[in-house]
Design a protein around this motif. Structure first.
Motif, PDB file in Angstrom:
ATOM      1  N   ALA A 122      25.521   8.616  99.317  1.00  0.00           N
ATOM      2  CA  ALA A 122      24.665   7.604  99.030  1.00  0.00           C
ATOM      3  C   ALA A 122      24.385   7.119  97.472  1.00  0.00           C
ATOM      4  CB  ALA A 122      23.138   7.956  99.340  1.00  0.00           C
ATOM      5  N   PRO A 123      24.257   5.900  97.064  1.00  0.00           N
ATOM      6  CA  PRO A 123      24.359   5.704  95.899  1.00  0.00           C
ATOM      7  C   PRO A 123      23.387   6.172  94.983  1.00  0.00           C
ATOM      8  CG  PRO A 123      23.745   3.564  96.847  1.00  0.00           C
ATOM      9  CD  PRO A 123      24.094   4.679  98.038  1.00  0.00           C
ATOM     10  N   THR A 124      23.394   6.683  93.756  1.00  0.00           N
ATOM     11  CA  THR A 124      22.422   7.296  93.047  1.00  0.00           C
ATOM     12  C   THR A 124      21.642   6.238  92.295  1.00  0.00           C
ATOM     13  OG1 THR A 124      23.914   7.471  90.920  1.00  0.00           O
ATOM     14  CG2 THR A 124      23.967   9.096  92.442  1.00  0.00           C
ATOM     15  N   THR A 125      20.453   6.442  91.969  1.00  0.00           N
ATOM     16  CA  THR A 125      19.677   5.641  91.421  1.00  0.00           C
ATOM     17  C   THR A 125      20.045   5.330  90.095  1.00  0.00           C
ATOM     18  OG1 THR A 125      18.258   7.525  90.513  1.00  0.00           O
ATOM     19  CG2 THR A 125      17.690   6.357  92.631  1.00  0.00           C
ATOM     20  N   ALA A 126      19.793   3.849  89.730  1.00  0.00           N
ATOM     21  CA  ALA A 126      20.559   3.582  88.456  1.00  0.00           C
ATOM     22  C   ALA A 126      19.825   4.265  87.367  1.00  0.00           C
ATOM     23  CB  ALA A 126      20.337   1.745  88.296  1.00  0.00           C
ATOM     24  N   GLU A 127      20.664   4.420  86.225  1.00  0.00           N
ATOM     25  CA  GLU A 127      19.909   5.325  85.234  1.00  0.00           C
ATOM     26  C   GLU A 127      19.192   4.120  84.382  1.00  0.00           C
ATOM     27  OE1 GLU A 127      22.594   7.164  82.496  1.00  0.00           O
ATOM     28  OE2 GLU A 127      23.876   7.772  84.047  1.00  0.00           O
ATOM     29  N   GLU A 128      18.172   4.857  83.669  1.00  0.00           N
ATOM     30  CA  GLU A 128      17.196   3.765  82.819  1.00  0.00           C
ATOM     31  C   GLU A 128      17.855   3.606  81.702  1.00  0.00           C
ATOM     32  OE1 GLU A 128      13.642   3.435  82.367  1.00  0.00           O
ATOM     33  OE2 GLU A 128      13.699   3.527  84.706  1.00  0.00           O
ATOM     34  N   PRO A 129      17.695   2.088  81.599  1.00  0.00           N
ATOM     35  CA  PRO A 129      18.566   1.595  80.132  1.00  0.00           C
ATOM     36  C   PRO A 129      17.786   2.352  79.139  1.00  0.00           C
ATOM     37  CG  PRO A 129      16.995  -0.154  81.144  1.00  0.00           C
ATOM     38  CD  PRO A 129      16.842   0.968  82.101  1.00  0.00           C
ATOM     39  N   VAL A 130      18.874   2.777  78.069  1.00  0.00           N
ATOM     40  CA  VAL A 130      18.402   3.197  76.802  1.00  0.00           C
ATOM     41  C   VAL A 130      17.861   2.151  75.885  1.00  0.00           C
ATOM     42  CG1 VAL A 130      19.387   4.403  74.782  1.00  0.00           C
ATOM     43  CG2 VAL A 130      20.661   4.659  76.970  1.00  0.00           C
ATOM     44  N   SER A 131      16.573   2.716  75.423  1.00  0.00           N
ATOM     45  CA  SER A 131      15.882   1.860  74.671  1.00  0.00           C
ATOM     46  C   SER A 131      16.629   1.305  73.339  1.00  0.00           C
ATOM     47  CB  SER A 131      14.584   2.496  74.159  1.00  0.00           C
ATOM     48  OG  SER A 131      14.856   3.386  73.181  1.00  0.00           O
ATOM     49  N   MET A 132      16.062   0.252  72.809  1.00  0.00           N
ATOM     50  CA  MET A 132      16.853  -0.204  71.365  1.00  0.00           C
ATOM     51  C   MET A 132      16.578   0.929  70.495  1.00  0.00           C
ATOM     52  SD  MET A 132      18.303  -2.786  72.537  1.00  0.00           S
ATOM     53  CE  MET A 132      18.790  -3.222  70.560  1.00  0.00           C
ATOM     54  N   GLU A 133      15.461   1.560  70.325  1.00  0.00           N
ATOM     55  CA  GLU A 133      14.997   2.443  69.422  1.00  0.00           C
ATOM     56  C   GLU A 133      16.041   3.481  69.401  1.00  0.00           C
ATOM     57  OE1 GLU A 133      11.445   0.091  70.123  1.00  0.00           O
ATOM     58  OE2 GLU A 133      12.844   1.320  71.454  1.00  0.00           O
ATOM     59  N   ARG A 134      16.220   4.208  70.547  1.00  0.00           N
ATOM     60  CA  ARG A 134      17.317   5.228  70.876  1.00  0.00           C
ATOM     61  C   ARG A 134      18.865   4.857  70.574  1.00  0.00           C
ATOM     62  NH1 ARG A 134      16.002   9.893  73.542  1.00  0.00           N
ATOM     63  NH2 ARG A 134      17.834  11.397  73.027  1.00  0.00           N
ATOM     64  N   LEU A 135      19.378   3.558  70.718  1.00  0.00           N
ATOM     65  CA  LEU A 135      20.356   3.072  70.415  1.00  0.00           C
ATOM     66  C   LEU A 135      20.628   2.822  68.940  1.00  0.00           C
ATOM     67  CD1 LEU A 135      20.855   0.098  73.136  1.00  0.00           C
ATOM     68  CD2 LEU A 135      22.233   2.350  72.819  1.00  0.00           C
ATOM     69  N   THR A 136      19.523   2.441  68.279  1.00  0.00           N
ATOM     70  CA  THR A 136      19.424   2.356  66.786  1.00  0.00           C
ATOM     71  C   THR A 136      19.562   3.802  66.073  1.00  0.00           C
ATOM     72  OG1 THR A 136      18.326   0.339  66.835  1.00  0.00           O
ATOM     73  CG2 THR A 136      18.136   1.303  65.001  1.00  0.00           C
ATOM     74  N   ALA A 137      18.889   4.552  66.627  1.00  0.00           N
ATOM     75  CA  ALA A 137      18.892   5.797  66.006  1.00  0.00           C
ATOM     76  C   ALA A 137      20.272   6.550  66.189  1.00  0.00           C
ATOM     77  CB  ALA A 137      17.947   6.924  66.784  1.00  0.00           C
ATOM     78  N   ARG A 138      20.970   6.333  67.247  1.00  0.00           N
ATOM     79  CA  ARG A 138      22.390   6.863  67.674  1.00  0.00           C
ATOM     80  C   ARG A 138      23.340   6.209  66.702  1.00  0.00           C
ATOM     81  NH1 ARG A 138      22.556   7.121  74.109  1.00  0.00           N
ATOM     82  NH2 ARG A 138      20.994   8.708  74.441  1.00  0.00           N
ATOM     83  N   LEU A 139      23.042   5.090  66.265  1.00  0.00           N
ATOM     84  CA  LEU A 139      24.081   4.426  65.313  1.00  0.00           C
ATOM     85  C   LEU A 139      23.641   4.793  63.960  1.00  0.00           C
ATOM     86  CD1 LEU A 139      26.403   2.308  64.912  1.00  0.00           C
ATOM     87  CD2 LEU A 139      24.557   0.420  64.838  1.00  0.00           C
ATOM     88  N   MET A 140      22.470   5.003  63.815  1.00  0.00           N
ATOM     89  CA  MET A 140      22.375   5.485  62.215  1.00  0.00           C
ATOM     90  C   MET A 140      22.990   6.823  62.062  1.00  0.00           C
ATOM     91  SD  MET A 140      18.093   4.574  61.969  1.00  0.00           S
ATOM     92  CE  MET A 140      17.560   3.056  61.310  1.00  0.00           C
ATOM     93  N   ILE A 141      22.771   7.545  62.944  1.00  0.00           N
ATOM     94  CA  ILE A 141      23.605   9.043  62.948  1.00  0.00           C
ATOM     95  C   ILE A 141      24.923   8.785  62.776  1.00  0.00           C
ATOM     96  CG2 ILE A 141      23.751  11.019  64.264  1.00  0.00           C
ATOM     97  CD1 ILE A 141      20.846  10.945  65.014  1.00  0.00           C
TER      98      ILE A 141
ATOM     99  N   ARG B 215      33.533   4.518  62.619  1.00  0.00           N
ATOM    100  CA  ARG B 215      32.177   5.496  63.169  1.00  0.00           C
ATOM    101  C   ARG B 215      31.214   4.572  63.967  1.00  0.00           C
ATOM    102  NH1 ARG B 215      32.547   7.885  57.916  1.00  0.00           N
ATOM    103  NH2 ARG B 215      30.766   6.901  56.860  1.00  0.00           N
ATOM    104  N   THR B 216      31.079   3.311  63.465  1.00  0.00           N
ATOM    105  CA  THR B 216      30.130   2.640  64.034  1.00  0.00           C
ATOM    106  C   THR B 216      30.776   1.605  65.202  1.00  0.00           C
ATOM    107  OG1 THR B 216      30.238   1.124  62.427  1.00  0.00           O
ATOM    108  CG2 THR B 216      28.584   2.799  62.101  1.00  0.00           C
ATOM    109  N   ALA B 217      32.009   1.159  65.292  1.00  0.00           N
ATOM    110  CA  ALA B 217      32.474   0.194  66.085  1.00  0.00           C
ATOM    111  C   ALA B 217      32.186   0.559  67.539  1.00  0.00           C
ATOM    112  CB  ALA B 217      33.810  -0.032  65.694  1.00  0.00           C
ATOM    113  N   ARG B 218      32.149   1.675  67.897  1.00  0.00           N
ATOM    114  CA  ARG B 218      31.934   1.798  69.514  1.00  0.00           C
ATOM    115  C   ARG B 218      30.712   1.634  69.711  1.00  0.00           C
ATOM    116  NH1 ARG B 218      31.417   7.857  70.957  1.00  0.00           N
ATOM    117  NH2 ARG B 218      30.931   8.683  69.030  1.00  0.00           N
ATOM    118  N   HIS B 219      29.591   1.716  68.865  1.00  0.00           N
ATOM    119  CA  HIS B 219      28.329   1.651  69.123  1.00  0.00           C
ATOM    120  C   HIS B 219      27.505   0.107  69.222  1.00  0.00           C
ATOM    121  CE1 HIS B 219      28.133   5.928  69.511  1.00  0.00           C
ATOM    122  NE2 HIS B 219      28.606   6.035  68.441  1.00  0.00           N
ATOM    123  N   MET B 220      28.635  -0.789  68.443  1.00  0.00           N
ATOM    124  CA  MET B 220      27.938  -2.182  68.196  1.00  0.00           C
ATOM    125  C   MET B 220      29.152  -3.187  68.009  1.00  0.00           C
ATOM    126  SD  MET B 220      27.348  -1.781  63.988  1.00  0.00           S
ATOM    127  CE  MET B 220      26.917  -3.650  63.868  1.00  0.00           C
TER     128      MET B 220
END
Length: 180
Positions: free
Chosen positions: A15-34, A55-60
């Motif tokens: 059975a297909p797994t439930t779709a993952e929650e989309p990552v929030s913009m705040e979380r994506l921004t924090a990851r890119l900052m790091i 370092r950043t190209a794969r995130h944006m």
């Protein structure tokens, strides 16, 4: 009966797994900052345009770099623009610096009330935030994370006039300023 149990078990596993929650913009921004922070093992070249881009190209997504650098004034500030895609919106990202080095990244989030959520996301990613100064619409922290160079992180909230003919619009600009 064993065949029926095996069949039902196979259906549950397939059975297909439930779709993952989309990552929030705040979380994506924090990851890119790091990710933008250079590893502490990197030397003077750590914030060159190439290493920061790597370092950043794969995130944006980045727009192309500025045109030919000939005949620029000594105080020229290079700017490279890009964005982070996210659920229902994107974050504008700009890199600023000289010919050889990125000095800061800015992130523009178009909805108000991001400040706490971005800082919470940074902490959830393992970053430390030491408060340097704060006012009603401005805050500055020293951002640090293990095995990376620290940087200063400022957040300023902006809003258009509530008396304007158009609806009031608010946004937050974060500036990640790299050390020297």
């Amino acid at each position: 009966m064993r065949i029926l149990v095996a069949f039902l078990l196979a259906l549950v596993v397939a059975a297909p797994t439930t779709a993952e929650e989309p990552v929030s913009m705040e979380r994506l921004t924090a990851r890119l900052m790091i990710e933008a922070l250079a590893p502490s093992s990197h030397g003077d070249w750590a914030y060159g345009w190439g290493p920061v881009s790597a370092r950043t190209a794969r995130h944006m997504h980045w727009h192309l770099f500025e045109p030919d650098p000939r005949d620029r004034p000594d105080d020229y500030v290079a700017r490279r623009n890009g964005w982070i895609d996210g659920p229902g919106q994107n974050v504008g990202v700009s890199a600023f610096g000289g010919e050889r080095r990125v000095t800061e990244l800015s992130f523009e989030l178009s909805r108000p009330d991001h400040r706490g959520a971005v800082f919470d996301a940074l902490r959830a990613e393992g970053a430390g935030l030491e408060l340097l100064r704060e006012s009603e619409d401005f805050v500055e922290y020293r951002l640090s994370i293990a095995e990376r160079h620290p940087a200063n992180l400022m957040a300023i909230e902006h809003c258009t006039s509530p008396r304007s003919a158009a609806a009031q619009r608010c946004w937050t600009i974060y500036t990640l300023r790299f050390d020297g």
